[in-house]
Design a protein around this motif. Structure first.
Motif, short mmCIF file in Angstrom:
data_model
loop_
_atom_site.label_atom_id
_atom_site.label_comp_id
_atom_site.label_asym_id
_atom_site.label_seq_id
_atom_site.Cartn_x
_atom_site.Cartn_y
_atom_site.Cartn_z
N LEU A 109 2.25 -11.40 -34.46
CA LEU A 109 3.08 -11.06 -33.20
C LEU A 109 4.41 -11.29 -33.43
O LEU A 109 4.91 -12.39 -34.20
CB LEU A 109 2.47 -11.85 -32.00
CG LEU A 109 1.12 -11.77 -31.76
CD1 LEU A 109 0.66 -12.49 -30.47
CD2 LEU A 109 0.88 -10.35 -31.45
N LYS B 180 7.78 -12.73 -32.53
CA LYS B 180 7.87 -14.14 -31.79
C LYS B 180 8.47 -14.00 -30.44
O LYS B 180 8.51 -14.77 -29.47
CB LYS B 180 8.10 -15.33 -32.55
CG LYS B 180 9.55 -15.13 -33.00
CD LYS B 180 9.87 -16.43 -34.12
CE LYS B 180 11.11 -16.04 -34.72
NZ LYS B 180 11.49 -16.85 -35.90
N ASN B 181 9.20 -12.86 -30.28
CA ASN B 181 10.08 -12.62 -28.96
C ASN B 181 9.23 -11.82 -28.17
O ASN B 181 9.05 -12.11 -27.03
CB ASN B 181 11.28 -12.25 -29.38
CG ASN B 181 12.14 -12.94 -30.08
OD1 ASN B 181 12.32 -14.10 -30.26
ND2 ASN B 181 12.98 -12.10 -31.25
N THR B 182 8.87 -10.80 -28.74
CA THR B 182 7.92 -10.00 -27.61
C THR B 182 6.57 -10.16 -27.52
O THR B 182 6.04 -9.63 -26.65
CB THR B 182 8.52 -8.42 -28.15
OG1 THR B 182 7.71 -8.41 -29.27
CG2 THR B 182 9.78 -7.95 -28.16
N LYS B 183 5.86 -10.93 -28.30
CA LYS B 183 4.50 -11.12 -28.21
C LYS B 183 3.88 -9.86 -28.44
O LYS B 183 2.54 -9.84 -27.89
CB LYS B 183 4.08 -11.73 -27.05
CG LYS B 183 4.97 -13.17 -26.68
CD LYS B 183 4.74 -14.29 -27.62
CE LYS B 183 5.70 -15.36 -27.32
NZ LYS B 183 7.10 -15.25 -27.90
N THR B 184 4.36 -8.91 -29.12
CA THR B 184 3.74 -7.81 -29.51
C THR B 184 3.31 -7.67 -31.08
O THR B 184 4.07 -8.35 -31.65
CB THR B 184 4.37 -6.41 -29.08
OG1 THR B 184 5.52 -6.64 -29.65
CG2 THR B 184 4.41 -6.32 -27.55
N TRP C 51 3.05 -16.03 -35.90
CA TRP C 51 4.23 -15.43 -35.37
C TRP C 51 5.15 -15.02 -36.74
O TRP C 51 5.12 -15.15 -37.73
CB TRP C 51 5.26 -16.58 -34.82
CG TRP C 51 4.31 -17.08 -33.64
CD1 TRP C 51 3.92 -18.63 -33.64
CD2 TRP C 51 4.04 -16.60 -32.69
NE1 TRP C 51 3.42 -18.49 -32.48
CE2 TRP C 51 3.36 -17.46 -31.81
CE3 TRP C 51 4.19 -15.24 -31.87
CZ2 TRP C 51 2.74 -17.38 -30.56
CZ3 TRP C 51 3.72 -15.00 -30.70
CH2 TRP C 51 3.02 -16.00 -29.82
N GLU D 273 -0.40 -14.67 -20.48
CA GLU D 273 0.18 -16.03 -20.60
C GLU D 273 -0.69 -17.29 -20.88
O GLU D 273 -0.26 -18.14 -21.67
CB GLU D 273 0.57 -16.37 -19.20
CG GLU D 273 1.77 -15.54 -18.69
CD GLU D 273 1.72 -15.21 -17.21
OE1 GLU D 273 2.44 -14.11 -16.77
OE2 GLU D 273 1.08 -16.02 -16.66
N ARG E 136 -3.08 -17.03 -28.35
CA ARG E 136 -2.67 -15.95 -29.14
C ARG E 136 -1.11 -15.46 -28.81
O ARG E 136 -0.36 -14.92 -29.34
CB ARG E 136 -3.41 -14.63 -29.27
CG ARG E 136 -4.59 -14.70 -29.90
CD ARG E 136 -4.58 -14.86 -31.55
NE ARG E 136 -4.28 -16.21 -31.81
CZ ARG E 136 -5.13 -17.20 -31.97
NH1 ARG E 136 -6.28 -16.86 -31.60
NH2 ARG E 136 -4.85 -18.09 -32.19
N PHE E 137 -1.24 -15.28 -27.47
CA PHE E 137 0.06 -14.82 -26.73
C PHE E 137 1.19 -15.89 -26.24
O PHE E 137 2.02 -15.84 -25.67
CB PHE E 137 0.03 -13.93 -25.63
CG PHE E 137 -0.84 -12.61 -26.08
CD1 PHE E 137 -2.07 -12.71 -26.13
CD2 PHE E 137 -0.11 -11.49 -26.69
CE1 PHE E 137 -2.98 -11.45 -26.52
CE2 PHE E 137 -0.69 -10.55 -27.21
CZ PHE E 137 -2.06 -10.57 -27.24
N ARG E 138 0.59 -17.27 -26.61
CA ARG E 138 1.48 -18.28 -26.08
C ARG E 138 2.69 -18.58 -26.65
O ARG E 138 2.59 -18.41 -28.06
CB ARG E 138 0.78 -19.39 -25.81
CG ARG E 138 1.03 -20.71 -25.03
CD ARG E 138 0.15 -21.86 -24.97
NE ARG E 138 -0.04 -21.98 -26.32
CZ ARG E 138 -1.37 -22.67 -26.76
NH1 ARG E 138 -2.35 -22.62 -25.94
NH2 ARG E 138 -1.49 -22.91 -28.06
N GLU E 139 3.85 -19.16 -26.23
CA GLU E 139 5.00 -19.13 -26.99
C GLU E 139 4.61 -20.49 -27.37
O GLU E 139 4.28 -21.51 -26.59
CB GLU E 139 6.24 -19.20 -25.92
CG GLU E 139 7.59 -19.58 -26.73
CD GLU E 139 8.24 -18.16 -26.64
OE1 GLU E 139 8.35 -17.96 -25.54
OE2 GLU E 139 8.69 -17.73 -27.64
#
Lengths: 254, 867
Positions: free
Chosen positions: A67, A69-73, A119, A231, A235-238
């Motif tokens: 992903l 790391k900024n957009t989580k895409t 990331w 959130e 996988r999508f967590r900062e």
């Protein structure tokens, strides 16, 4: 089976500089690993596509999408974890270099997934290879990030007027992922692809812009659920991805 | 500048930079020989080893290596003597361990060595006679064990396989001996049993599909080819004979002899012979000596039969060996496949050979995806010819799809969708648009539908839709475009009770409420007020919905909230309801249904038995003949069960290995300790030296540790063995239930009191003819079509005039279901055989439908008379 043409040193031509150990340990990790790294993927390829393709080499334990790391895409790479070594080897042997979503993907042994490796390591959040590219690659967000920034600057200087970019390929700001990869160009054939699950990025965008389109109660419920998952899912967590270095972990692979 | 001797050996015979512009074998051999000769003195051992490795792994080049060895023999007899000895050792090892590939290849090498005057012809004859006598004994009812005929057949195949390489020389040099061998082979053929492996044939053969020439099995067919070869004066175009160019020199060489070689004795027949015991042993023998190829005739004979029969055999051998040894080396594999040392074209034969492997039953030597890759690479390597041939093969198989084995059909769907995904999904779909006029159970229609389904999974709906735009009607066969279907009884989005509950659960999950709190919420306020059905629906659908975004989301939800599901569905009945709920939530997405059920089985939220029961629920039974959906889920459940068992077996094997090495270490430590103690006691009465005491203590502790290690390993072995025993019990239960379920549904649906003993009779039960004329389909518009395509295509159609599909729904349902009975039995035969007594007693009784029983028997390779 054939040993005559196998060059064992090739197994480890690439050395991840973040591997915590020496060369020997690194090679051992590659020789015993049940994880493969997949590169040169389209940003639009879903986990389910990966599952369909890679389960032809064996039972899959896990898939971890790489992903931004900024957009989580998704930013064009992923890890697939198998249960058995044999299946892992078969995935490398039989899938590397074949086509997924119109792109030849690259499959390599990986030393093992660890939290944080999902990331992108590029300055702008994606993979390093997408920083400096100068070609236009609709499957990977258009131009490279640096070129995009430059175009952005130019666009601010010359006012093209909204939405009329003429023949200039789309300028995609840093949240490019949410725009479905360039409207009116190579990327847009996937507009409205399959359905929301597969097109979560478009989806989110549509939802915020045109909430009226989400007609059914279920739909919007589902979408807000998704958002909450966004959130919650690790996988999508900062998370502790502090690396600011520019080292290209995948230079070899591109 | 000269290339290294290694690369010269490796590349001999290839068009490559090592040998420059010349492709003459004589030049290659001379160049290579010159290089080897220079190195022989200081790299003898390396050369010997590498030369043999090349011969073993590049068997199509064996004639070149043989000649090379012959030339070396003229100068360095000693080296060649060692090489012959080494060959013999390897050969004996291979015989002892049953390594059939090595046996076969080394026999070819020995034959070629004989041609180059390196080996005495009589030595080779001795090997032939030994194998012949072993084979003859094996099939002798009195003295031998005919259950091991697969091994005997293999030996005879090996003998016959040598003849294309050295038949001419043998006849010339030892005519009487070779005549004796041939007589022996003929005698063997008259004793052995003809193999009718119906269970392994690609097509249901009680049909009008023509069978092989005169219904010969593999060995009989090879024998015929050798007969033709001998009447042709042993001329084989496909085998290079480079030794002839050097004959004048080679005759001067000293021929070596082989030392004694022995055939291992085979297992004795079961002490108490019974149908079952015999069946088990026969199955074991077939697994140990599998038939290498089952010929698949795809193309009309005119495409391949301009070859001499023996050339066909030789080229198949070449191709199979390249596939075997270059698995994983893509570039080499493709280039050797297209560059065989033969003076004729063989693309059609190549395609048939690869497809015969891809579809081979019960299992191809490698995963089907390997052959998928080879076909792709060949399409790229021969862009002018191969894609059209592949397309022709697909058309031909599609023509006969109704008779194709179910397992083969599944593999064909997976292969074809994957193949197309690598070639922009281009296919002349309009040729197949006619399937829309067929009933929804017609195999051709189902095939198209399943290919499209898999294409969508590999890509996405719109893309596939676009790819069928020249046959837009086929959109009807695309899977639904929709996503998950959250459905709580209430209509029109009204906020009913279930919605409210689901919302509550959703916010609990969002708010990271601990699992046990969610469970008590269910226990206290959901279940008591709403009952099981509502509780289950709310919990399952809400959680699935939270995990619906991707595979990873699903896993995360199951990992975190699996316990909640387990609490609501603690037993098999409720697990069946759970699976039904999953299926309804993902009704528009077969892939996600299958994945979700598979993962739930992985987390042991549902058992394999529950899945099986659900597969045999009425909503699924109705789809048996129209969709792969229930079968995919059943296949997953059975294969996951099997994977568990085989993982455990592997772990046990490595544990046992560890134990024996640990025991070894313990023994060593003990004896070292004993020796040290003995030494000490010898110093009688005297006070022990400090240093010795120290050493003794160290040895003691080491010995103890080693012993502990053994004990702990043994404990984990026992634990694993218990797990395996449990897994095997689970497996037994699974297959019993599977067979019972099959038997039940078939008993209900097979025509009552039916006289139908064969599928053919079943098909004939329906007479109303659907007028579908496949002949009117436009001739191929394949992108890479060539002029060869059309006549071939029309021939295929012309040959089979009435391809009109006229099987009734009920009959097709039975045919499909029986096809799966056979496919499951065959694929898991090795796991089913150990439980056969119980299965016989409980399921395969007199009352079971005969067609069902014969499908099981055929899948297990069991003779119906053995029952």
């Amino acid at each position: 089976m054939a040993s005559l043409f196998k060059d064992l040193s090739k197994l480890s031509a690439y050395r991840d500089r973040r591997f915590p150990g020496n060369q020997e340990e690194f090679e051992h990790a590659l020789l015993t690993s049940t994880t493969v790294y997949i590169g040169n993927m389209s940003f639009y390829t879903t986990e389910e596509q990966v599952y369909e393709l890679f389960s032809r080499a064996g039972e899959i334990k896990k898939i971890i999408m790489g992903l931004d790391k900024n957009t989580k895409t998704p930013c064009g790479f992923c890890f697939v974890l198998y249960y058995s070594r044999e299946d892992t080897e078969d995935a490398c042997k039989y899938i590397s270099g074949t086509i997924l979503d119109d792109r030849p993907i690259r499959v390599d042994f990986d030393w093992g997934f660890q939290e944080g490796r999902q990331w992108g390591r590029g300055r702008s959040g994606g993979q390093v290879r997408d920083e400096y590219r100068t070609d236009y690659d609709p499957g990977r967000g258009g131009y490279g990030k640096l070129v995009q920034k430059e175009l952005e600057v130019q666009r601010q200087l010359v006012d093209y007027g909204a939405g009329s970019l003429g023949s200039v390929p789309p300028v995609i700001p840093s949240s490019y992922g949410r725009h479905g990869g360039g409207h009116g160009h190579g990327g847009n054939y996937r507009h409205g692809r399959d359905y929301h699950r597969k097109r979560q990025r478009d989806d989110d965008r549509h939802r915020t812009r045109e909430p009226s389109k989400r007609t059914s109660d279920h739909e919007s419920r589902r979408n807000s659920d998704h958002e909450s998952r966004l959130e919650k899912n690790p996988r999508f967590r900062e998370s502790g991805d502090s690396d600011e270095d520019d080292e290209d972990d995948r230079k070899r692979r591109d | 500048m000269s290339s290294s001797w290694r690369s010269l050996l490796l590349r001999i015979g290839d068009k490559c930079p090592e040998y420059g512009p010349t492709s003459d074998f004589k030049d290659h051999i001379e160049t290579c020989f010159a290089a080897l000769r220079r190195e022989l003195d200081h790299s003898e051992a390396e050369i010997l080893e590498f030369l043999l490795a090349c011969a073993e792994q590049l068997p199509h080049k064996i004639p070149l290596y043989g000649t090379l060895i012959g030339l070396i023999n003229l100068e360095n007899e000693d080296f060649v003597k060692k090489l012959v000895e080494s060959t013999q050792t390897k050969f004996q090892d291979a015989l002892d361990t049953g390594n059939y590939n090595v046996i076969r290849i080394l026999m070819r090498l020995m034959t070629v060595l004989m041609c180059s005057k390196v080996l005495q012809p009589s030595s080779l004859v001795v090997v032939f006679e030994m194998l012949l006598s072993s084979a003859a004994t094996t099939v002798d009812e009195e003295k031998g064990n005919p259950l091991w005929q697969p091994c005997a057949d293999f030996f005879i195949t090996c003998i016959l396989s040598c003849l294309p390489w050295g038949g001419a020389e043998l006849i010339e040099q030892v005519p009487e001996e070779i005549e004796r061998v041939m007589v022996g082979v003929e005698a063997y053929l008259s004793i052995r049993r003809h193999i009718s492996d119906d269970g392994l044939s690609f097509f249901e053969n009680d049909d009008e599909i023509e069978r092989g020439p005169g219904d010969k099995d593999f060995l009989e067919d090879l024998w015929d080819k050798i007969q033709v070869l001998s009447t042709n004066g042993w001329k084989v175009e496909s085998v290079p004979r480079p030794h002839l160019s050097f004959e004048a020199q080679l005759v001067a060489g000293k021929s070596h002899e082989l030392g004694p070689i022995s055939c291992p004795s085979l297992p004795n027949p079961p002490s108490v012979p019974s149908g079952i015991a015999n069946g088990k042993q026969k199955h074991e023998a077939e697994l140990k000596y599998p038939q290498r190829i089952h010929r698949l005739n795809i193309f009309p004979p005119s495409k391949t039969e301009d070859l001499q029969p023996i050339d066909r055999f030789v080229v198949e051998e070449y191709l199979l060996d390249v596939l075997l040894f270059f698995n994983g080396s893509r570039k080499e594999c493709a280039s050797f496949m297209v560059g065989l040392p033969v003076p004729f074209r063989y693309e059609y034969l190549m395609a048939e050979t690869i497809f015969s492997q891809l579809l081979m039953l019960p299992q191809p030597p490698f995963k089907p995806i390997y052959y998928t890759l080879v076909i792709m690479d060949l399409c790229k390597a021969l862009p002018g010819a191969f894609p059209a041939i592949v397309a022709g093969a697909v058309r031909a198989l599609f023509e006969k799809i109704a008779d194709l084995d179910m397992e083969c059909r599944t593999r064909l769907v997976l292969w074809f969708s994957h193949h197309l995904s690598n070639f922009q999904f281009i296919w002349p779909w309009e040729e197949w648009a006619f399937v829309l006029d067929l009933p929804k159970w017609a195999p051709q229609r189902v095939f198209v539908q399943e290919v499209l389904e898999r294409e969508v999974r590999l890509s996405y709906w719109d893309k596939v839709k676009q790819s069928i735009e020249n046959a837009p009607g086929l959109e009807e066969l695309l899977p639904p475009k929709g996503g998950p279907s959250l459905n709580f009884g209430g209509e029109d989005g009204k906020e009913n009770n279930e919605h409210v509950l689901s919302g509550e659960l959703n916010s609990m999950v969002k708010g990271k409420t601990p699992v046990r709190e969610i469970i008590s919420w269910i226990d206290e306020s959901v279940f008591p007020n709403n009952g099981l059905e509502v509780t289950l629906r709310v919990v399952v659908q809400t959680l699935l919905n939270i995990g619906s975004k991707s595979f990873t989301h699903l896993i995360t939800v199951l990992e975190r909230y699996g316990q909640v599901i387990a609490k609501v569905c603690p037993d098999q009945d409720k697990q069946v309801m759970l699976i039904a709920e999953v299926s309804s939530f993902w009704k528009s997405n077969t892939q996600m249904t299958a994945i979700a059920i598979d993962r739930m089985m992985g987390y042991r939220l549902v058992s394999n038995l529950a899945i099986l029961r659900w597969v045999f629920s009425s909503e699924n039974i109705e789809q048996f003949h129209t969709s792969d959906r229930p079968w995919e889920i059943l296949r997953n459940a059975v294969s996951k069960t099997y994977n568990r068992i085989s993982d455990l077996r592997k772990e046990l094997l490595s544990l046992k290995k560890n134990i024996s090495s640990a025991e070894e270490a313990a023994k060593e430590a003990k004896s070292e300790l004993d020796a040290a103690e003995l030494k000490l006691t010898l110093v009688d009465g005297e006070p022990v030296l400090g240093e010795s005491q120290f050493r003794l203590n160290r040895l003691k502790s080491r010995a103890e540790k080693a012993k502990e290690e053994v004990v702990s390993l043994q404990e984990s072995l026992e634990a694993k063995e218990a797990l395996l025993a449990r897994a095997i019990d689970e497996n037994e239960a699974l297959f019993i239930l599977l067979y019972k379920s099959f038997s039940n549904v078939l008993t209900e649906r097979l025509p009552e009191g039916s006289e139908a003993r064969t599928l053919r009779e079943l098909k004939a039960a329906q007479v109303d003819v659907m007028a579908v004329d496949t002949e009117e389909q436009p001739s191929s518009i394949m992108e890479l079509d060539d002029e060869n395509q059309r006549p071939q295509n029309s021939e295929t159609n012309g040959g089979k005039t009435s391809s009109a599909y006229n099987v009734g729904e009920k009959e097709q349902w039975c045919i499909t279901t029986l096809g799966y009975v056979k496919a499951f039995s065959r694929q898991y035969a090795a796991e089913i055989w150990p439980h056969i007594e119980k299965i016989d007693a409980e399921v395969l009784t007199e009352d079971a439908p005969p067609l069902f029983r014969s499908a099981v028997y055929s899948g297990l390779g069991r003779s119906i008379n053995d029952a």
